[in-house]
Design a protein around this motif. Structure first.
Motif, PDB file in Angstrom:
ATOM      1  N   ARG A   1       1.150  -1.053   0.090  1.00 46.05           N
ATOM      2  CA  ARG A   1       0.107   0.065  -0.053  1.00 46.05           C
ATOM      3  C   ARG A   1       0.606   1.372  -0.135  1.00 46.05           C
ATOM      4  N   LEU A   2       0.289   2.524  -0.316  1.00 46.17           N
ATOM      5  CA  LEU A   2       0.875   3.374  -0.437  1.00 46.17           C
ATOM      6  C   LEU A   2       1.096   3.437   0.837  1.00 46.17           C
ATOM      7  N   CYS A   3       2.724   5.019   1.489  1.00 47.67           N
ATOM      8  CA  CYS A   3       2.440   4.947   2.497  1.00 47.67           C
ATOM      9  C   CYS A   3       1.825   6.246   2.778  1.00 47.67           C
ATOM     10  N   SER A   4       1.349   7.116   1.958  1.00 46.08           N
ATOM     11  CA  SER A   4       0.838   8.604   1.731  1.00 46.08           C
ATOM     12  C   SER A   4      -0.894   7.777   2.368  1.00 46.08           C
ATOM     13  N   ALA A   5      -1.229   6.785   2.479  1.00 47.55           N
ATOM     14  CA  ALA A   5      -2.385   6.346   2.785  1.00 47.55           C
ATOM     15  C   ALA A   5      -2.494   6.161   4.343  1.00 47.55           C
ATOM     16  N   ASP A   6      -1.241   6.172   5.548  1.00 50.50           N
ATOM     17  CA  ASP A   6      -1.345   5.761   6.516  1.00 50.50           C
ATOM     18  C   ASP A   6      -0.358   7.363   6.723  1.00 50.50           C
ATOM     19  N   ASN A   7      -0.266   8.189   5.983  1.00 53.46           N
ATOM     20  CA  ASN A   7       0.572   9.598   6.033  1.00 53.46           C
ATOM     21  C   ASN A   7       0.808  10.722   5.222  1.00 53.46           C
TER      22      ASN A   7
ATOM     23  N   ASP B   1       2.157  13.071   4.007  1.00 52.92           N
ATOM     24  CA  ASP B   1       2.776  13.399   3.774  1.00 52.92           C
ATOM     25  C   ASP B   1       4.242  12.481   2.909  1.00 52.92           C
ATOM     26  N   ARG B   2       3.773  11.628   3.069  1.00 51.95           N
ATOM     27  CA  ARG B   2       4.797  10.248   2.881  1.00 51.95           C
ATOM     28  C   ARG B   2       4.105  10.334   1.421  1.00 51.95           C
ATOM     29  N   THR B   3       4.732  10.609  -0.352  1.00 50.91           N
ATOM     30  CA  THR B   3       4.530  10.448  -1.146  1.00 50.91           C
ATOM     31  C   THR B   3       5.359   9.227  -2.004  1.00 50.91           C
ATOM     32  N   ASN B   4       6.311   9.619  -1.333  1.00 48.44           N
ATOM     33  CA  ASN B   4       7.513   8.540  -1.731  1.00 48.44           C
ATOM     34  C   ASN B   4       7.619   7.619  -2.488  1.00 48.44           C
ATOM     35  N   CYS B   5       6.952   6.593  -1.195  1.00 47.97           N
ATOM     36  CA  CYS B   5       6.754   4.924  -1.047  1.00 47.97           C
ATOM     37  C   CYS B   5       5.473   4.304  -0.951  1.00 47.97           C
ATOM     38  N   VAL B   6       6.200   2.908  -0.934  1.00 45.29           N
ATOM     39  CA  VAL B   6       5.032   1.821  -0.859  1.00 45.29           C
ATOM     40  C   VAL B   6       5.419   1.037   0.763  1.00 45.29           C
ATOM     41  N   LEU B   7       4.325   0.501   1.216  1.00 45.21           N
ATOM     42  CA  LEU B   7       4.960  -0.427   2.269  1.00 45.21           C
ATOM     43  C   LEU B   7       4.463  -1.630   1.503  1.00 45.21           C
TER      44      LEU B   7
END
Length: 121
Positions: free
Chosen positions: A70-76, A78-84
């Motif tokens: 999932r996209l990190c931005s789903a949790d935060n 401000d974090r648009t450059n990563c996936v968990l």
């Protein structure tokens, strides 16, 4: 004979060029714990990325399977450059590779990134 490194040999110079041209690529992998990885991109993580776009390969004894992405931005936001990425089990101490496939706008050299599950690295 030129002493200036070529673009193909100087990784930092090529990374800068990739970013300047707006092409995306994989920057690095952060191993949070034995089954949670964060995959960082040069630019924003593609909003349409899914489990079918990320391939985990390598290892000598174990090949974990990706169970969640999932996209990190789903949790935060401000974090648009990563996936968990969550995998079903820890990997061994050898080198693994995360690769993206089926997504537009990626530099071929930076469509894969090597890492180890070993947290002491």
């Amino acid at each position: 004979m030129s002493t200036t490194p070529s673009m193909l040999c100087d990784g930092n110079q090529r990374r800068l060029l990739v970013r300047e041209r707006g092409i995306n690529g994989l920057d690095y992998v952060d191993v949070a714990d034995e089954t949670t990885l964060t995959l960082y991109f040069f630019g924003e993580a593609p909003s349409d990325i899914g489990p079918g776009n990320v391939v985990l390969s390598g290892g000598t004894r174990l090949l974990p399977r990706i169970t969640d992405l999932r996209l990190c931005s789903a949790d935060n936001p401000d974090r648009t450059n990563c996936v968990l990425i969550v995998v079903d089990r820890p990997g061994d101490d050898s080198t693994y590779t995360l690769s993206v496939q089926g997504l537009e706008g990626f530099d071929a050299r930076y469509s894969s990134v090597a890492f180890r599950f070993n947290l002491d690295c």
